[in-house]
Write a protein that holds these residues in place. Structure first.
Motif, short mmCIF file in Angstrom:
data_model
loop_
_atom_site.label_atom_id
_atom_site.label_comp_id
_atom_site.label_asym_id
_atom_site.label_seq_id
_atom_site.Cartn_x
_atom_site.Cartn_y
_atom_site.Cartn_z
N LYS A 261 3.31 0.18 -0.28
CA LYS A 261 3.57 -1.19 0.19
C LYS A 261 2.89 -1.54 1.51
O LYS A 261 2.90 -2.68 1.93
N TYR A 262 2.31 -0.53 2.18
CA TYR A 262 1.59 -0.84 3.42
C TYR A 262 0.44 -1.78 3.09
O TYR A 262 -0.31 -1.55 2.16
N LYS A 263 0.30 -2.83 3.90
CA LYS A 263 -0.85 -3.74 3.74
C LYS A 263 -2.10 -3.14 4.37
O LYS A 263 -3.21 -3.40 3.92
N CYS B 149 7.61 -0.43 7.85
CA CYS B 149 6.61 -1.33 8.45
C CYS B 149 5.61 -1.77 7.39
O CYS B 149 5.49 -1.16 6.35
N HIS B 150 4.87 -2.86 7.68
CA HIS B 150 3.88 -3.30 6.69
C HIS B 150 2.48 -2.79 6.99
O HIS B 150 1.57 -2.97 6.17
N SER B 151 2.30 -2.12 8.13
CA SER B 151 1.01 -1.51 8.45
C SER B 151 1.29 -0.17 9.14
O SER B 151 2.35 0.01 9.73
N ASN C 170 7.01 4.76 1.73
CA ASN C 170 6.53 3.38 1.68
C ASN C 170 6.09 3.00 0.27
O ASN C 170 6.10 1.83 -0.10
#
Length: 144
Positions: free
Chosen positions: A131-133, A109-111, A128
């Motif tokens: 890379k999590y925003k 996931c991105h968050s 991750n």
């Protein structure tokens, strides 16, 4: 992605473990993040059957999760005790695979919103690789 620890983390307040956010606290954070972080979907990683049902009812088609076995425990009951009282025993390998897959998907996931600190959060952050925003992990202290 939302990591929502329920079952024995919430019902028994394990000594020296992180205090995890309630489902209502999690939903308040999800609601705010859907707008603030511009999210379209919610991937849920949880072992708690009631959490999946509640989140699906609240957010409808925006919610997705694996079809792994999920559990409900009685107040004060540990997952290990619930496993012991089950009439049908599952192969010990399968629950581990389900957990690893769920955390792997969470890491894609991105968050990330997590109900509190635990090994699953640590592993998702590791996999991750920065890379999590957006990341929010509830820090509500440690159970005495």
């Amino acid at each position: 992605g939302v990591l929502a620890r329920g079952t024995d983390y919430v019902n028994t307040h394990l000594s020296n473990h992180s205090i995890h956010a309630s489902i209502d606290e999690l939903c308040d954070k999800i609601d705010a993040s859907l707008q603030e972080w511009h999210l379209d979907y919610i991937y849920v990683a949880t072992e708690d059957e009631s959490y999946c049902k509640y989140l699906k009812e609240r957010y409808g088609d925006r919610v997705t999760y694996t079809d792994q076995q999920r559990y409900s425990v009685k107040a004060g009951e540990m997952l290990s005790q619930m496993y012991a009282r089950q009439k049908e025993k599952r192969d010990g390998f399968l629950p581990g695979v389900e957990y690893i897959l769920s955390i792997y998907l969470l890491a894609q996931c991105h968050s990330l919103i997590a109900s509190g600190g635990c090994g699953g959060v640590d592993e998702a952050l590791k996999e991750n690789d920065g890379k999590y925003k957006n990341v929010y992990v509830f820090d509500l202290g440690i159970n005495p």
